[in-house]
Structures are given as C-alpha cells and as structure tokens.
Design a protein around this motif. Sequence first.
Motif, PDB file in Angstrom:
ATOM      1  N   VAL A   5       0.813  -1.062   0.109  1.00  0.00           N
ATOM      2  CA  VAL A   5       0.010   0.002  -0.043  1.00  0.00           C
ATOM      3  C   VAL A   5       1.001   1.152  -0.141  1.00  0.00           C
ATOM      4  N   GLY A   6       0.418   2.034  -0.884  1.00  0.00           N
ATOM      5  CA  GLY A   6       1.191   3.337  -1.149  1.00  0.00           C
ATOM      6  C   GLY A   6       2.502   3.056  -1.994  1.00  0.00           C
ATOM      7  N   LYS A   7       2.829   2.034  -2.487  1.00  0.00           N
ATOM      8  CA  LYS A   7       3.959   1.968  -3.433  1.00  0.00           C
ATOM      9  C   LYS A   7       3.306   1.816  -4.844  1.00  0.00           C
ATOM     10  N   ARG A   8       4.151   2.242  -5.799  1.00  0.00           N
ATOM     11  CA  ARG A   8       4.009   2.284  -7.093  1.00  0.00           C
ATOM     12  C   ARG A   8       4.353   1.171  -8.115  1.00  0.00           C
ATOM     13  N   HIS A   9       3.516   0.678  -8.957  1.00  0.00           N
ATOM     14  CA  HIS A   9       4.013  -0.377  -9.766  1.00  0.00           C
ATOM     15  C   HIS A   9       3.681  -0.195 -11.204  1.00  0.00           C
ATOM     16  N   GLU A  10       4.495  -0.620 -12.122  1.00  0.00           N
ATOM     17  CA  GLU A  10       4.051  -0.695 -13.566  1.00  0.00           C
ATOM     18  C   GLU A  10       3.267  -1.879 -13.937  1.00  0.00           C
ATOM     19  N   LEU A  11       1.863  -1.516 -14.612  1.00  0.00           N
ATOM     20  CA  LEU A  11       1.133  -2.676 -14.936  1.00  0.00           C
ATOM     21  C   LEU A  11       1.107  -2.879 -16.325  1.00  0.00           C
ATOM     22  N   LEU A  12       0.814  -3.989 -16.951  1.00  0.00           N
ATOM     23  CA  LEU A  12       0.363  -4.436 -18.295  1.00  0.00           C
ATOM     24  C   LEU A  12      -1.031  -4.391 -18.012  1.00  0.00           C
ATOM     25  N   VAL A  13      -1.751  -3.702 -18.883  1.00  0.00           N
ATOM     26  CA  VAL A  13      -3.275  -3.636 -18.527  1.00  0.00           C
ATOM     27  C   VAL A  13      -3.969  -4.782 -19.388  1.00  0.00           C
ATOM     28  N   VAL A  14      -4.362  -5.749 -18.933  1.00  0.00           N
ATOM     29  CA  VAL A  14      -5.036  -7.041 -19.788  1.00  0.00           C
ATOM     30  C   VAL A  14      -6.511  -7.191 -19.606  1.00  0.00           C
ATOM     31  N   ASN A  15      -7.081  -6.276 -18.867  1.00  0.00           N
ATOM     32  CA  ASN A  15      -8.690  -6.405 -18.686  1.00  0.00           C
ATOM     33  C   ASN A  15      -9.420  -5.021 -18.486  1.00  0.00           C
ATOM     34  N   LYS A  16     -10.654  -5.090 -18.849  1.00  0.00           N
ATOM     35  CA  LYS A  16     -11.364  -3.775 -18.493  1.00  0.00           C
ATOM     36  C   LYS A  16     -12.453  -4.309 -17.915  1.00  0.00           C
ATOM     37  N   SER A  17     -12.790  -3.933 -16.548  1.00  0.00           N
ATOM     38  CA  SER A  17     -13.727  -4.189 -15.976  1.00  0.00           C
ATOM     39  C   SER A  17     -15.309  -3.728 -16.554  1.00  0.00           C
ATOM     40  N   ARG A  18     -16.392  -4.478 -16.038  1.00  0.00           N
ATOM     41  CA  ARG A  18     -17.635  -3.847 -16.581  1.00  0.00           C
ATOM     42  C   ARG A  18     -17.913  -2.508 -15.913  1.00  0.00           C
ATOM     43  N   ARG A  19     -17.316  -2.263 -14.633  1.00  0.00           N
ATOM     44  CA  ARG A  19     -17.316  -1.178 -14.075  1.00  0.00           C
ATOM     45  C   ARG A  19     -16.939  -0.078 -14.732  1.00  0.00           C
ATOM     46  N   GLU A  20     -17.454   1.223 -14.691  1.00  0.00           N
ATOM     47  CA  GLU A  20     -16.959   2.316 -15.389  1.00  0.00           C
ATOM     48  C   GLU A  20     -15.553   2.438 -15.036  1.00  0.00           C
ATOM     49  N   ASN A  21     -14.574   2.986 -15.856  1.00  0.00           N
ATOM     50  CA  ASN A  21     -13.231   3.291 -15.253  1.00  0.00           C
ATOM     51  C   ASN A  21     -12.412   2.498 -14.392  1.00  0.00           C
ATOM     52  N   GLN A  22     -12.743   1.252 -14.696  1.00  0.00           N
ATOM     53  CA  GLN A  22     -12.033   0.249 -13.906  1.00  0.00           C
ATOM     54  C   GLN A  22     -11.343  -0.730 -14.789  1.00  0.00           C
ATOM     55  N   TRP A  23      -9.890  -1.096 -14.205  1.00  0.00           N
ATOM     56  CA  TRP A  23      -9.266  -1.912 -15.414  1.00  0.00           C
ATOM     57  C   TRP A  23      -8.338  -3.057 -14.354  1.00  0.00           C
ATOM     58  N   SER A  24      -7.602  -3.783 -15.004  1.00  0.00           N
ATOM     59  CA  SER A  24      -6.742  -4.659 -13.931  1.00  0.00           C
ATOM     60  C   SER A  24      -5.464  -5.020 -14.923  1.00  0.00           C
ATOM     61  N   GLY A  25      -4.487  -5.092 -14.260  1.00  0.00           N
ATOM     62  CA  GLY A  25      -3.300  -5.743 -14.915  1.00  0.00           C
ATOM     63  C   GLY A  25      -2.275  -6.339 -14.079  1.00  0.00           C
ATOM     64  N   HIS A  26      -1.148  -6.891 -14.766  1.00  0.00           N
ATOM     65  CA  HIS A  26       0.039  -7.390 -13.943  1.00  0.00           C
ATOM     66  C   HIS A  26       1.295  -6.869 -13.746  1.00  0.00           C
ATOM     67  N   THR A  27       1.965  -6.837 -12.390  1.00  0.00           N
ATOM     68  CA  THR A  27       3.139  -6.122 -12.278  1.00  0.00           C
ATOM     69  C   THR A  27       4.149  -7.142 -12.711  1.00  0.00           C
ATOM     70  N   THR A  28       5.177  -6.810 -12.671  1.00  0.00           N
ATOM     71  CA  THR A  28       6.253  -7.487 -13.378  1.00  0.00           C
ATOM     72  C   THR A  28       6.628  -8.837 -12.395  1.00  0.00           C
ATOM     73  N   ASP A  29       6.133  -8.556 -11.042  1.00  0.00           N
ATOM     74  CA  ASP A  29       6.360  -9.579 -10.034  1.00  0.00           C
ATOM     75  C   ASP A  29       5.032 -10.474  -9.908  1.00  0.00           C
ATOM     76  N   HIS A  30       4.355 -10.360 -10.779  1.00  0.00           N
ATOM     77  CA  HIS A  30       3.109 -11.170 -11.210  1.00  0.00           C
ATOM     78  C   HIS A  30       1.901 -11.048 -10.105  1.00  0.00           C
ATOM     79  N   LYS A  31       1.932  -9.630  -9.634  1.00  0.00           N
ATOM     80  CA  LYS A  31       0.687  -9.442  -8.653  1.00  0.00           C
ATOM     81  C   LYS A  31      -0.465  -8.889  -9.833  1.00  0.00           C
ATOM     82  N   VAL A  32      -1.745  -9.084  -9.406  1.00  0.00           N
ATOM     83  CA  VAL A  32      -2.860  -8.707 -10.135  1.00  0.00           C
ATOM     84  C   VAL A  32      -3.143  -7.486  -9.461  1.00  0.00           C
ATOM     85  N   VAL A  33      -3.429  -6.234  -9.913  1.00  0.00           N
ATOM     86  CA  VAL A  33      -3.811  -5.110  -9.399  1.00  0.00           C
ATOM     87  C   VAL A  33      -5.228  -4.492 -10.338  1.00  0.00           C
ATOM     88  N   VAL A  34      -6.118  -4.344  -9.600  1.00  0.00           N
ATOM     89  CA  VAL A  34      -7.296  -3.749 -10.035  1.00  0.00           C
ATOM     90  C   VAL A  34      -7.226  -2.076  -9.871  1.00  0.00           C
TER      91      VAL A  34
END
Length: 489
Positions: free
Chosen positions: A427-456
């Motif tokens: 929490v509070g840290k920054r990560h670079e994500l490759l965005v691979v999903n768009k949620s049905r919810r408006e303005n929401q996306w998800s992607g993977h960090t280089t160390d394989h964490k999914v971030v919504v």
Amino acid sequence: MAKGFDFGVERLAAGGVVVGVHVGETQEGSLKPALRGQKAEFAGQRPAPPGIRGTFFLETFGCQMNEHDSEKVAGVLLARGYKQVQNTEAASIILYNTCSIREKAAQKVFSRLGEYRTTKKEGQIIGVLGCVAQQEGQEIFARAPWVSLVCGSASYRKLPEMIAQLEAGNMRVTGLDTDTDETFETEMTRRDNPWRAYLTIIEGCDKACSYCVVPFTRGPERSRGSASILREIKELADLGYTEVQLLGQTVNSYADPSDRKLSFSELLVAVAEVPGIRRVRFTTSHPRDFGKDIVEAMEAVPGICNHVHLPVQSGSTAVLRAMQRTYTRDEYLGKIAMIRAALRPISVTTDIIVGFPGETEKDFGDTLSLLETVKYDGAFTFKYSPRPNTSSLKMPDAIPEEEKSRRLGILMEKQREIQAGLNAERVGKRHELLVVNKSRRENQWSGHTTDHKVVVFTSRRQELLGDYVQVEVKSAGENSLVGEDVSDW
Ligand code: SAM
Ligand code: SF4
C-alpha cells in the motif's frame, strides 16, 4: 508398437468388420471385449451436415501448457482451412483438451464426455486430446464409444491427417506415440491474448517425481532449438506482443539442441533483447536446475520479470525423498536465499502437496514452518491424489481424505495470512502494470506487475488495454490489490 506407425486407424464396414487399412495401435485383436461389442453400434462415420462441415469447437482444461497447446492445435486447424466456432452445435469436430494431474480433473473428462453422448449430432467427430487421452488411450473408446479420436500431445502435429481419415469414413483414430523427439512447433498459433504470448520451449519431463503422471502423459524432455524460439519471439514482437511467457514442465532444464547451445539463462537474455519485447516470464522452474546464472540474468536484464515459480511440494526432507524431488529442505532454502539476495526484489510462488503417503504431523509441521521462512507471494496447494502408473501408488501409510482436507485447510489459512501481510506492505507503493482487462464497472481496469501481482485500478483514461501504466496501490486484501492510475498523460 513399431516406430513408423504414427497413428492408428480403424475403418469399419456397417457390420462391424475391419475391411482393411493400416492398423497401428487399434488392431482388432488388441481391443478390449467391451469395445469390440460396441463397434457395430457406432459403426460408420457419416459426413457432418453441410451447414457445419469444416468447423471445430475446442475446450481446454488444465495448466498453461494445455492452454497453449490448444492455441497451437487451433492454429494448425485454422491453417488447414477449418473455422473455429464458439459452441458445440455449430461444430463438425468437437475437441476436448484434457488434464489428468489429479483424479478429480480426470473424472471431469468422463462426465463431460457423457454429456456429448446425448448432444452429439449425426456426423460430428468427438476427439479427446491431452493427458487423459495419452493416459487412457483406447480405453476411452470402450468407456465412450461415441468418441472417434484420441490423441496425446506428442501427436498433435498429425491432427489434420487424423481428422481427414475420420472425414473419409474411418471410424476411430489414435495418436498415442510418445517416442518422438519432436516439439510441437506450428506455422500458425491462434493466440487468445493479444498482449501476452505463451511459448513452449521444452516439452515433456525427465524427472521422476513419485506422484506425477506428466512423464507418462507428455513423454520425455525435448527442447526446441534457440534459433526457432527467437524467430517466433521476433514475429510476436512484430505483431505487437510485448510480454512473452516461456513454458515448460521444468522450463529451466532447457537444453538447446542446436549448435549454439544456449543455456536457459542465455536464452532468457536473448529473448529479452528482442526489440519490442518488454517482459519475459518463465514457468515452471525445477529447484534442482535453478542456478545462480538465472538470478544473475534477472539482475542484469530488467526485461526478465521479477518472479520465479519454484514448486517445493513439501517442507520435509523425508517426504521430499519419498517424492523423489532430488533436493532436501536445506538445499531448497539455499535456492531461496540466492533469489532473496538478488539486487532487485524477486517474488517467489510455489506448489505444495499435503497428505503424501507417510506424511507425519511433524512432516506437515515442517511444511508450515517452511512457509513461514520463505513467505511466498502465492502458493497452489493440493491434496495428494494417487495417479495411475506412478510409484507412490504402492506406498504404504496412505493419509485418510479427511486428514488431507484438515491439513490443506491449515496450510491455506497460513498462506492467506502471509499473503495478506505481504500485500499490505505494498500500500502506497507504485507499480508498472501491463493492462489486460477492462472491468464492466466504469473506469476500472486490471493488469499485472512484473512480479506477477494482479492490481485492479481506476483510471479516467478511455483506452488502456495492452498499455503499460503506473499505478499506486491504495488498499490490499489477501488476494487483491486495488490502486489508481498515476501515470503522466
Ligand atoms: N513440473 C512442475 C514441477 O515440477 O513442479 C509441476 C507440474 S504439475 C502440472 C503442477 C503441480 O501439480 C505440481 O507442482 C504438484 O504440486 C501438483 N501435482 C502433481 N501431481 C499431483 C498429485 N498426484 N497429487 C496432487 N498434486 C499433484
Ligand atoms: Fe511432474 Fe516432477 Fe516432472 Fe514436475 S518435475 S512435471 S512434478 S515429474
């Protein structure tokens, strides 16, 4: 079986008599009595109705390697002019790529095949591919006589010929040879994800873990030549892929069969240096073959992702020995120490089996303490499942199912606590994500960090799929990270 019979063909006249044709594994005399009896009932492959001819439906169960095999199978069929369809009714060929790693997975196959019995249309070809096909072979015809094709992963290249044989009126075809040095290279692969591409660099497995069917279902280790791998990576980069994941049951046991003789770590570097490739992942690594050179390559080349999947299976040296894993607890912890000492943080995930025959309370306690020591970022946890052909099948002191479930519950709870703690630190840290999903919810996306964490995450930008974005983590749970786009734009 004599080499040279690549696949077996069985052609039946209406009365159930073999009228000729080369016969490989499906010789009449070798068929089980039950199967012989069923021939007449299902004799005579009739052509599919015109509306659905030349179409296939492909369903996949199991690991990433299976998923990727299916992408290649689809590529092979598309290249021959077949059209892929999204439902079984519209298909002249229904292919089912199966997994047999645990008993439950294998059982699922027969219940799905049971559904096809009632829904199968006249002329439809039903084919079973993958590990269950290899493991059960012609027994599948006996249990599900409406199936006409059974093909293990080492024979996929021959699928178009096998299908042509069926379309020409042959009744049953098998491709079950594992005595091959072929890797399944294809001219065309129909990839499901437009940003991240899988690529198998080593097929099969030469290890002999006492619980595992993979060496039987996927055959011996065969590595693909480095030049051919790098050619495909370049093609992928030209197509716009930026992340590639190198696959193998023991990916780091890679042995380049070409004169270049690239080691696995040299291959990682060469792949990461292909222009356009930003991220290189690899899975699964076997601890025995995990050397310092891999960590050094990761330190030197930022494009190699900060993640290692290093299955331990058990924290007890006695159980590891019974599993024939070829390392002790201390040797495994030595590999972890080497990874943790790297110049950049590398996340580590694992696979664990509980309830292996003879696993005592103390052995199980050793697995829990190993979890505490390593603090994995993620773990796939399994109850031991006895599998055909494996040497653990005959081991004494089987653990009762309820006890396996109890241990699995404790293990999962411990891992959840560890993950919750590790995720909270983000929490509070920054990560670079490759965005691979768009949620049905408006303005929401998800992607993977280089160390394989999914971030919504939320972003006010309109089109992000396939982009790399900077995200700040705002909150965390045991299985999730939630953040906000903080990229400059
Ligand atoms: N090659 C990889 C390795 O060596 O770790 C793993 C391949 S296997 C597809 C994935 C995982 O399934 C294994 O790591 C193991 O934890 C689990 N597995 C394999 N056989 C099993 C069995 N008989 N019972 C329970 N889990 C099993
Ligand atoms: Fe199975 Fe062991 Fe080979 Fe992994 S290394 S695929 S667990 S035999």
